[in-house]
Design an enzyme around this catalytic site. Structure first.
Site, PDB file in Angstrom:
ATOM      1  N   CYS A 120      -5.593  44.709   7.633  1.00 40.68           N
ATOM      2  CA  CYS A 120      -6.116  45.782   8.486  1.00 40.68           C
ATOM      3  C   CYS A 120      -5.011  46.777   8.823  1.00 40.68           C
ATOM      4  O   CYS A 120      -5.210  47.994   8.747  1.00 40.68           O
ATOM      5  CB  CYS A 120      -6.707  45.182   9.759  1.00 40.68           C
ATOM      6  SG  CYS A 120      -7.423  46.414  10.874  1.00 40.68           S
ATOM      7  N   CYS A 217     -11.093  39.890  14.856  1.00 40.99           N
ATOM      8  CA  CYS A 217     -12.082  40.714  15.559  1.00 40.99           C
ATOM      9  C   CYS A 217     -13.497  40.557  15.017  1.00 40.99           C
ATOM     10  O   CYS A 217     -14.465  40.609  15.767  1.00 40.99           O
ATOM     11  CB  CYS A 217     -11.660  42.183  15.547  1.00 40.99           C
ATOM     12  SG  CYS A 217     -11.637  42.966  13.916  1.00 40.99           S
TER      13      CYS A 217
END
Length: 381
Positions: A120, A217
């Site tokens: 990410c 997440c």
């Protein structure tokens, strides 16, 4: 003005007033990035807050341990309103799915143990978001990561955080020199997380006591296998649990439920000696187990190397550095032998247990806080 008059350099390293220095702050909605934004605004910088919506957050709205969910977007927006700077929410769901989530699923199906937070940073935050910051005419982009950036003789250097317990260097090894020249990490010098929360209270931020994010997440409940099954229907195919000597010890409900080094939850009780997962064979759908000594690895093949040294990676036949093969383990002495600019063989001076494909191998200076980059472990014992 005299030519001898020195131009003052501000805290972000620019020779101009804070009010003329535009900084985009990547805001997750947590206390760390909120403090960065508030601190820079209080110091007089031209701050713009940006929050990324990375996934369908409906299932995680009330989950405290997940970042970038709906409540976090709300918290980031509220901080911007309280401190008086503009804030934007960018929909990066498609980019995030393609660049991070899909590979996460494929890696697990291939028997690896991926680290999506690194991907990410590498493929979304420090690539697309950084490009957006430049489009906004920002001088730099700041984040709430606990890591330090120092000016070196050959350019900016990446260094571990002052607080060893908060250091996030393992997750940022793939930051390139070009990205590092544009990034700033205002919290890296703090000695404890308590100092960050104290700053949040000083700035009057309601997120001062907000819990830290714990889970990936897009896996807010920690159920990795459940996410994989949703993304890849039929992925959890049953198979055999096999001892390294060939004995079939039991059955499993899918290789995706296991990781290298796992001991508990194997479902093969009644044995006199403890057994560990030593290999995942996705082609035969076998979970291979064995004694703990079988986990010991000395040689690690590494690829996709991002090198942050001053001299070219292939300029030496060997680099004597320290390496980390998991985020929770201390660096170990190693010899790194370049094969190409992006591939190497890493020899550990002391064998390491549970080295797993899909994890990162991060390079550290043995006698300082500097990070020399790292790469990805692509095979293992």
């Amino acid at each position: 003005m005299s030519l001898d008059t020195e131009i003052r350099v501000n805290s972000l390293g620019f020779a101009k007033p804070e009010s003329e220095t535009r900084v985009v702050v990547a805001m997750s909605g947590g206390v760390d990035s909120s403090v960065v934004a508030a601190k820079l605004k209080r110091e007089g910088y031209d701050v713009i807050g940006v929050t990324l919506q990375l996934y369908d957050h409906g299932a995680a709205l009330a989950k405290k341990g997940a970042c970038c969910a709906g409540v976090d977007i709300h918290d980031a927006r509220r901080v911007a309103e309280e401190m008086g700077f503009p804030h934007y929410v960018l929909d990066y769901e498609n980019i995030f799915r393609e660049a991070v989530i899909e590979e996460f699923a494929d890696s697990y199906l291939g028997g690896a143990t991926p680290v999506p937070c690194i991907r990410c940073n590498e493929r979304v935050k420090f690539k697309d978001l950084l490009a957006t910051a430049k489009d906004l005419d920002a001088d730099c982009m700041a984040t709430g990561h606990y890591i330090q950036r120092f000016a070196g003789d050959a350019g900016p250097e990446l260094h571990r955080a002052a607080d060893a317990n908060r250091d996030q260097s393992y997750f940022l090894f793939s930051t390139t020199p070009e990205q590092l020249s544009f990034l700033r990490f205002p919290l890296g010098h703090l000695k404890t997380k308590d100092e960050t929360r104290a700053l949040a209270r000083e700035f009057g931020l309601e997120v001062a006591d907000k819990p830290d994010s714990q889970d990936i997440c897009f896996v807010p409940d920690g159920n990795y296998a459940g996410v994989i099954e949703k993304l890849r229907p039929g992925a959890a195919e049953p198979g055999e649990i096999v001892h390294a000597d060939g004995r079939v010890l039991g059955r499993h409900d899918g290789v995706i439920h296991y990781t290298i080094g796992q001991r508990r939850g194997l479902g093969i009780g009644g044995l006199s000696d403890p057994l560990y997962v030593v290999r995942l064979d996705t082609e035969t759908r076998q979970v291979v187990v064995g004694p703990k000594e079988m986990l010991a690895t000395r040689t690690i093949p590494v690829r996709e190397i991002n090198w942050l040294g001053d001299a070219p990676f292939t300029s030496q036949g060997e680099w004597h550095l320290s390496v980390k093969v998991r985020s929770t383990r201390p660096p170990r002495e190693a010899v790194i032998r370049p094969i190409s600019e992006t591939e190497a063989e890493v020899e550990l001076l002391t064998p390491e247990e549970g080295v797993s494909p899909g994890q990162a191998c991060v390079f550290y200076a043995p006698d300082s806080s500097r990070i020399f980059g790292g790469g990805w472990i692509h095979t293992g014992r």
